[in-house]
Design an enzyme around this catalytic site. Structure first.
Site, PDB file in Angstrom:
ATOM      1  N   CYS A 162     -65.759  38.809  59.573  1.00 50.41           N
ATOM      2  CA  CYS A 162     -64.824  39.402  59.932  1.00 50.41           C
ATOM      3  C   CYS A 162     -63.970  38.630  60.732  1.00 50.41           C
ATOM      4  O   CYS A 162     -62.573  38.778  61.064  1.00 50.41           O
ATOM      5  CB  CYS A 162     -65.481  40.604  60.957  1.00 50.41           C
ATOM      6  SG  CYS A 162     -66.437  41.493  60.294  1.00 50.41           S
ATOM      7  N   HIS A 301     -60.361  42.131  69.034  1.00 50.93           N
ATOM      8  CA  HIS A 301     -61.181  42.521  67.732  1.00 50.93           C
ATOM      9  C   HIS A 301     -61.640  43.888  67.877  1.00 50.93           C
ATOM     10  O   HIS A 301     -61.376  44.595  66.636  1.00 50.93           O
ATOM     11  CB  HIS A 301     -62.306  41.606  67.885  1.00 50.93           C
ATOM     12  CG  HIS A 301     -63.228  41.558  66.386  1.00 50.93           C
ATOM     13  ND1 HIS A 301     -62.559  41.160  65.278  1.00 50.93           N
ATOM     14  CD2 HIS A 301     -64.537  42.014  66.257  1.00 50.93           C
ATOM     15  CE1 HIS A 301     -63.663  41.545  64.210  1.00 50.93           C
ATOM     16  NE2 HIS A 301     -64.755  41.632  64.750  1.00 50.93           N
ATOM     17  N   GLU A 312     -66.867  41.484  74.105  1.00 51.02           N
ATOM     18  CA  GLU A 312     -65.199  40.960  74.148  1.00 51.02           C
ATOM     19  C   GLU A 312     -64.723  41.247  75.654  1.00 51.02           C
ATOM     20  O   GLU A 312     -63.832  40.017  75.929  1.00 51.02           O
ATOM     21  CB  GLU A 312     -64.373  41.758  72.885  1.00 51.02           C
ATOM     22  CG  GLU A 312     -63.287  40.998  72.718  1.00 51.02           C
ATOM     23  CD  GLU A 312     -62.447  41.458  71.585  1.00 51.02           C
ATOM     24  OE1 GLU A 312     -61.435  41.127  71.158  1.00 51.02           O
ATOM     25  OE2 GLU A 312     -63.011  42.516  70.982  1.00 51.02           O
ATOM     26  N   LYS A 333     -57.635  48.332  64.875  1.00 48.89           N
ATOM     27  CA  LYS A 333     -58.609  48.977  64.200  1.00 48.89           C
ATOM     28  C   LYS A 333     -58.694  50.565  64.584  1.00 48.89           C
ATOM     29  O   LYS A 333     -59.531  51.259  63.938  1.00 48.89           O
ATOM     30  CB  LYS A 333     -59.894  48.574  64.478  1.00 48.89           C
ATOM     31  CG  LYS A 333     -60.010  47.065  63.802  1.00 48.89           C
ATOM     32  CD  LYS A 333     -61.332  46.384  63.903  1.00 48.89           C
ATOM     33  CE  LYS A 333     -61.293  44.938  63.519  1.00 48.89           C
ATOM     34  NZ  LYS A 333     -60.685  43.902  64.266  1.00 48.89           N
ATOM     35  N   HIS A 338     -61.831  48.709  60.186  1.00 48.05           N
ATOM     36  CA  HIS A 338     -62.101  47.501  60.221  1.00 48.05           C
ATOM     37  C   HIS A 338     -61.964  46.974  58.765  1.00 48.05           C
ATOM     38  O   HIS A 338     -62.963  47.368  57.837  1.00 48.05           O
ATOM     39  CB  HIS A 338     -63.573  47.437  60.597  1.00 48.05           C
ATOM     40  CG  HIS A 338     -64.004  45.786  60.937  1.00 48.05           C
ATOM     41  ND1 HIS A 338     -63.151  44.859  60.565  1.00 48.05           N
ATOM     42  CD2 HIS A 338     -64.938  45.309  61.462  1.00 48.05           C
ATOM     43  CE1 HIS A 338     -63.873  43.738  60.895  1.00 48.05           C
ATOM     44  NE2 HIS A 338     -64.672  43.947  61.753  1.00 48.05           N
ATOM     45  N   PHE A 396     -69.482  38.298  62.041  1.00 49.58           N
ATOM     46  CA  PHE A 396     -71.330  37.894  61.812  1.00 49.58           C
ATOM     47  C   PHE A 396     -71.565  36.617  61.555  1.00 49.58           C
ATOM     48  O   PHE A 396     -70.658  35.795  60.889  1.00 49.58           O
ATOM     49  CB  PHE A 396     -71.827  39.002  60.661  1.00 49.58           C
ATOM     50  CG  PHE A 396     -71.892  40.418  60.786  1.00 49.58           C
ATOM     51  CD1 PHE A 396     -71.513  40.991  62.055  1.00 49.58           C
ATOM     52  CD2 PHE A 396     -72.234  41.258  59.860  1.00 49.58           C
ATOM     53  CE1 PHE A 396     -71.722  42.416  62.425  1.00 49.58           C
ATOM     54  CE2 PHE A 396     -72.532  42.665  60.205  1.00 49.58           C
ATOM     55  CZ  PHE A 396     -72.093  43.062  61.241  1.00 49.58           C
TER      56      PHE A 396
END
Length: 410
Positions: A162, A301, A312, A333, A338, A396
């Site tokens: 991502c 994010h 975050e 998002k 996403h 990830f």
């Protein structure tokens, strides 16, 4: 060190097939969530996705070329076409070996793999499409863009889940800074709303299973339930400053800093204390020689998963301390879901537009604060000066990337 500016942008998104339509939808708080149409999802746990609507590949490229590209490559070529046209770059006047591509995809084509695996099982190995491999592999987005537009410079495909789009832009930035290129088309692309894509993320319990499009993607909200799979592409034209000025290019913003780190912690969860993401932000600020208190806006994010939004937030507090309470933090998002490998690139475009228009968009759907998530996540939009925009992406594997965009001042 050579300075790098943004001179063109292109986007294919769930809420618009070009930058203008995407941006107008953002300002109108439109959401791209709807029942999945790419396949029958009735037996899946998640029934909602943020699909691209109305995209026809042959409208952006030669029909035969489109047939030899999977969806993620088509999205990349379409976004690149818009970005190049927007930049006004005339390739006949450029050294093609100084114009490169850094367009990543986190996955490549799951569609090709699913389709040809089915054929393999049902009809045998001799019936598999000879073009399976070159259509499936994720570097083909960059490869096809280079082929379509005659870009003979550095051509790379960064794959960091991502964080792919953000790292692709960052590595293109570095290539220009160090003289490897004068111009780079940079960004990310993804088209993974497929049976195995949805089933895999469902099995991981990462996707929202809420069927209400207005409640399925709630970044930073106490009632957040996971992310919604999106698709699309975002591409920026990055250019060395003097090269852009010499040809009279319109400059949208300056890309001033890029930072990375690795959590080295867990394959799916960010580090719980936020230290890894914090270091990426700190590195971007240091790269740009910008003090933390000078940054007032972050495009997070913000996936709407429990762990991401909490960790975050901790990272932001580590970097900015008390100043974090005075910052505006939003998640694009909340409207487009996403986009995996394309997320950071489309969000970079949102950052540039917010700087350009002195406007910060709302995190749509955000209503209920969570106990530890006590910063300003933008329940509403704001009209105010945005001198800097910090964009975060966390992938990830523990990949952390941050880009710092700066308002252009001649």
């Amino acid at each position: 060190m050579r300075r790098v500016v943004v001179t063109g942008m292109g986007a294919i998104t769930p809420i618009g097939l070009n930058v203008d339509s995407f941006w107008n939808a953002i300002k109108n708080k439109e959401i791209g969530f709807a029942p999945i149409t790419h396949f029958d999802a009735s037996e899946y746990k998640s029934h909602i996705a943020a699909e691209v609507k109305g995209f026809v590949g042959k409208e952006y490229m030669d029909f035969k070329a489109a047939k030899r590209m999977e969806l993620f490559s088509q999205y990349a070529v379409a976004a690149s076409k818009e970005a190049l046209e927007d930049s006004g770059l005339d390739m006949e006047k450029e050294d093609p070996y100084m114009v490169g591509t850094a367009i990543g995809s986190g996955i490549g084509s799951l569609q090709a793999m699913e389709r040809e695996h089915k054929k393999l099982l049902e009809k045998g190995p001799t019936r598999v499409n000879p073009l399976l491999v070159p259509m499936m592999i994720c570097n083909m987005a960059a490869g096809n863009v280079a082929i379509q537009f005659g870009l003979k410079g550095k051509s790379i495909n960064v794959v960091t889940a991502c964080a792919t789009g953000t790292n692709s832009i960052g590595e293109a930035f570095r290539a220009i800074q160090y003289g490897d290129a004068d111009v780079m088309l940079a960004g990310g692309t993804e088209g993974s709303v497929t049976p195995i894509g949805i089933a895999g993320f469902n099995a991981l319990t990462a996707l929202s299973e809420v069927d209400d499009p207005t409640k399925c993607s709630l970044p930073f909200d106490k009632n957040r339930s996971g992310f919604v799979m999106g698709e699309g592409a975002g591409v920026l034209v990055l250019e060395e400053l003097e090269h852009a000025q010499a040809r009279g290019a319109h400059i949208y913003a300056e890309l001033a800093g890029y930072g990375c780190s690795s959590d080295a912690y867990h394959i799916t969860s960010p580090a719980e204390d936020g230290a890894g993401a914090a270091r990426a932000m700190e590195n971007a600020l240091k790269d740009a020689n910008v003090a933390p208190e000078d940054v007032t806006y972050i495009n997070a994010h913000g996936t709407a998963t429990h762990h991401n939004d909490l960790f975050e937030t901790r990272a932001i507090k580590l970097v900015f301390g008390e100043h974090a309470k005075d910052m505006k933090i939003n998640s694009t998002k909340s409207m487009i879901g996403h986009l995996l490998g394309a997320a950071g690139a489309v969000e970079a475009i949102a950052c540039v537009k917010q700087i350009e228009e002195s406007y910060i968009h709302a995190t749509v759907g955000y209503e209920t604060p969570d106990e530890e998530l006590n910063l300003n996540y933008c329940k509403t939009d704001y009209t105010e000066d945005v001198p800097y925009a910090l964009s975060n992406s966390l992938g990830f594997g523990g990949h952390n990337g941050s880009l710092l965009f700066k308002r252009w001042e001649a």
